[in-house]
Design an enzyme around this catalytic site. Sequence first.
Site, PDB file in Angstrom:
ATOM      1  N   HIS A 192       0.834  -1.204   0.000  1.00 46.32           N
ATOM      2  CA  HIS A 192       0.000   0.000   0.000  1.00 46.32           C
ATOM      3  C   HIS A 192       0.863   1.246   0.000  1.00 46.32           C
ATOM      4  CE1 HIS A 192       0.650  -1.370   4.144  1.00 46.32           C
ATOM      5  NE2 HIS A 192       0.725  -0.089   4.473  1.00 46.32           N
ATOM      6  N   HIS A 217       0.816   5.319   1.221  1.00 48.43           N
ATOM      7  CA  HIS A 217       0.176   6.328   2.066  1.00 48.43           C
ATOM      8  C   HIS A 217       0.248   7.676   1.355  1.00 48.43           C
ATOM      9  CE1 HIS A 217       0.538   3.977   5.973  1.00 48.43           C
ATOM     10  NE2 HIS A 217       1.485   3.369   5.267  1.00 48.43           N
TER      11      HIS A 217
HETATM   12  P1  5GP Z   1       1.866   0.216   7.313  1.00 49.96           P
HETATM   13  O1  5GP Z   1       2.396   0.299   8.701  1.00 49.96           O
HETATM   14  O2  5GP Z   1       1.650  -1.217   6.955  1.00 49.96           O
HETATM   15  O3  5GP Z   1       2.657   0.972   6.307  1.00 49.96           O
HETATM   16  O4  5GP Z   1       0.466   0.947   7.321  1.00 49.96           O
HETATM   17  C1  5GP Z   1      -0.739   0.319   7.600  1.00 49.96           C
HETATM   18  C2  5GP Z   1      -1.758   1.414   7.741  1.00 49.96           C
HETATM   19  O5  5GP Z   1      -3.030   0.798   7.774  1.00 49.96           O
HETATM   20  C3  5GP Z   1      -1.620   2.247   9.023  1.00 49.96           C
HETATM   21  O6  5GP Z   1      -1.486   3.612   8.688  1.00 49.96           O
HETATM   22  C4  5GP Z   1      -2.914   1.952   9.783  1.00 49.96           C
HETATM   23  O7  5GP Z   1      -3.414   3.094  10.438  1.00 49.96           O
HETATM   24  C5  5GP Z   1      -3.844   1.484   8.682  1.00 49.96           C
HETATM   25  N1  5GP Z   1      -4.845   0.537   9.117  1.00 49.96           N
HETATM   26  C6  5GP Z   1      -4.680  -0.521   9.959  1.00 49.96           C
HETATM   27  N2  5GP Z   1      -5.836  -1.193  10.103  1.00 49.96           N
HETATM   28  C7  5GP Z   1      -6.746  -0.561   9.319  1.00 49.96           C
HETATM   29  C8  5GP Z   1      -8.137  -0.804   9.054  1.00 49.96           C
HETATM   30  O8  5GP Z   1      -8.759  -1.715   9.568  1.00 49.96           O
HETATM   31  N3  5GP Z   1      -8.739   0.062   8.200  1.00 49.96           N
HETATM   32  C9  5GP Z   1      -8.092   1.108   7.619  1.00 49.96           C
HETATM   33  N4  5GP Z   1      -8.799   1.896   6.795  1.00 49.96           N
HETATM   34  N5  5GP Z   1      -6.783   1.370   7.853  1.00 49.96           N
HETATM   35  C10 5GP Z   1      -6.121   0.533   8.694  1.00 49.96           C
END
Ligand code: 5GP
Length: 140
Positions: free
Chosen positions: A102, A104
Site C-alpha cells: 500500500h 500512504h
Molecule cells: P503500514 O504500517 O503497513 O505501512 O500501514 C498500515 C496502515 O493501515 C496504518 O497507517 C494503519 O493506520 C492502517 N490501518 C490498519 N488497520 C486498518 C483498518 O482496519 N482500516 C483502515 N482503513 N486502515 C487501517
Amino acid sequence: MSYDPNNIFAKILRGEAPCVKVYEDDVTLAFMDIMPQTDGHVLIIPKAAGATLMDVPADALQATILTTQRLARAVKTAMQAPGIYVAQMNGEAAGQTVPHCHFHVIPRHPGRSYRDHATTMADSAVLEANAQKIRAALAE
Ligand code: 5GP
C-alpha cells in the site's frame, strides 16, 4: 514478509471488513486510513495480492502508482495542503504493519504536528467528512 490472505486489506477487498472508500477501479482501491497521521490520510492498494512492493505484478503496480498520483492531487486540493507526503513501507523492519502492499498519501501543513504511525483511531464522522471532500476533488 509472506502474504496472509486474511490481512485486513484483503478482507476489505473481499467486502468482509468495512472501509471509507474514496476511489475504486478494476485494479486499485483507495480508502481513508483509520488511524490517520493527519486529517485526509488515504491508503492506495492494488487489488492483486502482494505483501510488498517487490511482490506486486508490474501492471498492477503501474496502475497503483497512477492512482496514488490521482489521490495525491485530490487530497492536496481537498485538504488545502501545501505538501503531500507519500510513504510506502516494505517489511516489518521498515515499519510495515499490514502485509498487503500500500501507498500512504498524507497531507502536510507547515507548523502542524502529525500523529504517530497507526496509533490513534479517527472519529468515523471526521473520516467520512474528509472522504467527501476528497471524492469531490476527484470529480473536478
Ligand atoms: P503500514 O504500517 O503497513 O505501512 O500501514 C498500515 C496502515 O493501515 C496504518 O497507517 C494503519 O493506520 C492502517 N490501518 C490498519 N488497520 C486498518 C483498518 O482496519 N482500516 C483502515 N482503513 N486502515 C487501517
